[in-house]
Design a protein around this motif. Structure first.
Motif, PDB file in Angstrom:
ATOM      1  N   PRO A  81       0.838  -1.207   0.000  1.00  0.00           N
ATOM      2  CA  PRO A  81       0.000   0.000   0.000  1.00  0.00           C
ATOM      3  C   PRO A  81       0.870   1.252   0.000  1.00  0.00           C
ATOM      4  N   SER A  82       0.460   2.239  -0.751  1.00  0.00           N
ATOM      5  CA  SER A  82       1.280   3.441  -0.881  1.00  0.00           C
ATOM      6  C   SER A  82       1.001   4.473   0.195  1.00  0.00           C
ATOM      7  N   VAL A  83      -0.079   4.286   0.955  1.00  0.00           N
ATOM      8  CA  VAL A  83      -0.464   5.277   1.958  1.00  0.00           C
ATOM      9  C   VAL A  83      -0.882   4.557   3.231  1.00  0.00           C
ATOM     10  N   PRO A 144      -3.769  -2.703  -2.821  1.00  0.00           N
ATOM     11  CA  PRO A 144      -4.476  -1.643  -2.089  1.00  0.00           C
ATOM     12  C   PRO A 144      -3.742  -0.312  -2.101  1.00  0.00           C
ATOM     13  N   ARG A 145      -4.512   0.750  -1.960  1.00  0.00           N
ATOM     14  CA  ARG A 145      -3.958   2.093  -1.799  1.00  0.00           C
ATOM     15  C   ARG A 145      -3.650   2.370  -0.329  1.00  0.00           C
ATOM     16  N   ILE A 464      -1.645  10.432   6.498  1.00  0.00           N
ATOM     17  CA  ILE A 464      -2.831   9.575   6.557  1.00  0.00           C
ATOM     18  C   ILE A 464      -2.445   8.210   7.103  1.00  0.00           C
ATOM     19  N   ALA A 465      -3.162   7.758   8.132  1.00  0.00           N
ATOM     20  CA  ALA A 465      -2.952   6.410   8.673  1.00  0.00           C
ATOM     21  C   ALA A 465      -3.771   5.383   7.911  1.00  0.00           C
ATOM     22  N   GLY A 466      -4.958   5.784   7.452  1.00  0.00           N
ATOM     23  CA  GLY A 466      -5.824   4.873   6.734  1.00  0.00           C
ATOM     24  C   GLY A 466      -7.266   5.326   6.797  1.00  0.00           C
ATOM     25  N   VAL A 467      -8.176   4.373   6.586  1.00  0.00           N
ATOM     26  CA  VAL A 467      -9.615   4.640   6.488  1.00  0.00           C
ATOM     27  C   VAL A 467     -10.346   3.646   7.384  1.00  0.00           C
ATOM     28  N   GLU A 468     -11.355   4.152   8.118  1.00  0.00           N
ATOM     29  CA  GLU A 468     -12.122   3.241   8.981  1.00  0.00           C
ATOM     30  C   GLU A 468     -13.577   3.684   9.070  1.00  0.00           C
TER      31      GLU A 468
END
Length: 535
Positions: A81-83, A144-145, A464-468
């Motif tokens: 993942p790039s981010v 994944p991104r 950015i840590a990620g998405v939740e």
């Protein structure tokens, strides 16, 4: 039709006869590293294939094969993942990239790692489940991104048994999510048994047990999730939201209150972390939680600490972070924690700002909001809410300036306890849907969730840590209630968390239409929105 969600980045049509999905099917791992993955994939496939899935040691020359194999092709390369931050605590996120080939004889899943081949296998599962008779020959490739793709559930207020949590782990895995965040404590309940504090989960009386996960159940849930490449993150919500803790330990003093508010605010007093006994108690509690947790993260809460001074809040957050680190874990907290300072190792979960709250400014605007009126809001109350949440407008900037990371969970789109818009609810679900969701949120349709684009927040990738996605449980009375709020919206969030972009709605709604069969095979209730042309 390729109905895979998240939609793969690359698809190349193949040649040859279409692959029949009728089976029988056998699962075959060509590399010992993938044997455990094959066992997990078999367990996930059983509800969908039933008798069409051969036993592990059976062989049928006429069977189609789902093959898990390393990717040794010259063009294969590791694609992380790039981010974002790895939820497994790795310095670099795991390589989850994969290639999947559909041919006349079966489906081949190729990847460099067990994680990658598992992502390919759940893609194959979706293809088998959402296809009526055959699957065209083709090759898919994807990666994944975002490294952190999470779902938060709230057993503190909407109790979930351990078996129900396992069912949701399976669902999350099918959509390539890799974090399960459990909101284990709140005013309404304390849901984790701790060896050093039996009073937190002791029965109120002989006839009124406290629902909770035993230490054995908690360990088993973590293992079950890990087999599906999902990291469990526990949340112990402090210093506010602590009524359940106070009920078990009523001797703990309240934090200093703002001038004029002592004994006047209708909230549970937050904890005072400057009090030696409180600090000692909280330290021992968090140490127990950290010892029981296999993953690298423990969420300390830090949200809505209403009724304590700004200074006492800063002390509390800093102390909570320090205690978790001392116990060998990495702390994670809601965005309000940024007001206690942010360092590069800190992660703040972003959920709200005043514009996102979508509150009226005048009596006339309030009159057009039946959702707020039904929740008992007055203009005076909405103004007080705006004043209380005003500091949230600067939390993102605080995190970025401090060099920290942001876990994206904006209430506007990723809070799945938002009520559904009545005009997309089918008649047979009107009564149930009408009582679900947090009433102060404006009801929205399924498309609204799918329109969220992470880029609209203008956060540099390095922060950015990620998405939740989150699903708080105030209105939930049953497991069916929970899945009704979760589905089909969770699939939209999963697409964006994996790809980094919002889905094309027309394509996405067509894909969603075929996933009803998958959910029905799992015995899950979903909201049959009129926006979707259900297959």
């Amino acid at each position: 039709m390729n109905a895979v969600i998240p939609g793969p980045a690359r698809r190349t049509p193949g040649t040859g006869e279409d692959l029949s999905v009728k089976g029988p099917w056998r699962i075959h791992a060509t590399d010992a590293r993938f044997s455990a993955v094959a066992d997990t994939v078999r367990a996930l496939l059983e509800p969908h294939l039933g008798d069409r899935l051969l036993p592990p040691d059976a062989f049928d020359s006429a069977a189609s094969a789902l093959t898990l194999t390393p990717d040794h092709t010259p063009e294969a390369r590791r694609r992380r993942p790039s981010v974002g931050v790895s939820p497994a605590g790795l310095t670099e996120p795991a390589d989850e990239s994969y290639r999947l080939t559909v041919a006349e004889y079966g489906i081949t899943c190729r990847a460099a790692t067990p994680e990658g081949v598992f992502r390919a296998a759940v893609t194959a599962l979706q293809m088998l489940t959402t296809s009526v008779a055959t699957i065209p020959c083709q090759e898919l490739s994807d990666a994944p991104r975002f490294a952190w793709r999470g779902l938060m559930l709230d057993p503190a207020r909407g109790w979930l048994t351990a078996e129900e949590v396992r069912r949701l782990v399976d669902l999350a895995a099918l959509y390539k999510l890799n974090v399960l965040h459990l909101h284990l404590t709140d005013n309404e309940g304390w849901r984790l048994q701790l060896p050093g504090f039996p009073e937190l989960t002791a029965p109120r009386s002989a006839d009124t047990p406290r629902e909770h996960y035993t230490t054995e159940e908690y360990r088993a849930l973590q293992q079950y999730a890990a087999e599906r490449f999902i990291t469990l993150v526990p949340e112990i919500d402090l210093p506010g939201h602590c009524a359940a803790l106070r009920e078990a330990m009523p001797q703990l003093p309240a934090a200093p209150a703002p001038q004029g508010l002592a004994d006047r605010y209708p909230f549970v007093p937050p904890l005072d972390l400057t009090d030696p006994r409180t600090r000692e108690t909280v330290a021992a509690v968090l140490d127990d939680v950290c010892r029981l947790t296999d993953g690298p993260f423990v969420h300390i809460g830090g949200d809505e600490a209403i009724g304590m001074t700004a200074d006492s809040f800063v002390v509390a957050v800093r102390e909570l972070r320090s205690l978790v680190r001392t116990s060998g874990k990495r702390p994670l907290a809601w965005q309000e924690s940024s007001r206690a300072g942010i360092a590069p190792d800190d992660i703040a979960q972003y959920w709200v700002d005043v514009p996102m709250m979508d509150l009226p400014d005048t009596e006339e605007e309030l009159a057009t909001r039946p959702d707020l009126l039904a929740a008992g809001h007055t203009l005076e109350f909405t103004k007080a809410l705006k004043a209380f949440f005003a500091p949230t407008d600067h939390d993102l900037a605080r995190v970025i300036e401090g060099g920290g990371r942001i876990l994206l969970s904006p209430q506007s789109h990723l809070y799945l306890d938002r009520p559904y818009a009545p005009d997309v609810v089918p008649g047979h679900q009107n009564e149930t849907v009408a009582r679900l969701g947090f009433r102060a949120y404006r009801p929205r349709d399924v498309r609204h969730t799918a329109t969220w684009d992470p880029a609209t927040h203008h956060i540099p990738d390095e922060h950015i840590a990620g998405v939740e996605a989150t699903l708080f449980g105030e209105s939930i009375e049953s497991f069916a209630d929970l899945t009704l709020l979760l589905l089909p919206r969770m699939a939209s969030v999963a697409h964006t968390a994996w790809s980094g972009n919002r889905p094309d709605w027309e394509d996405h709604r067509t894909r969603l239409a075929h996933h009803a069969r998958l959910w029905e095979n799992l015995g899950l209730t979903y909201m049959a929105s009129s926006e979707i042309p259900w297959a």
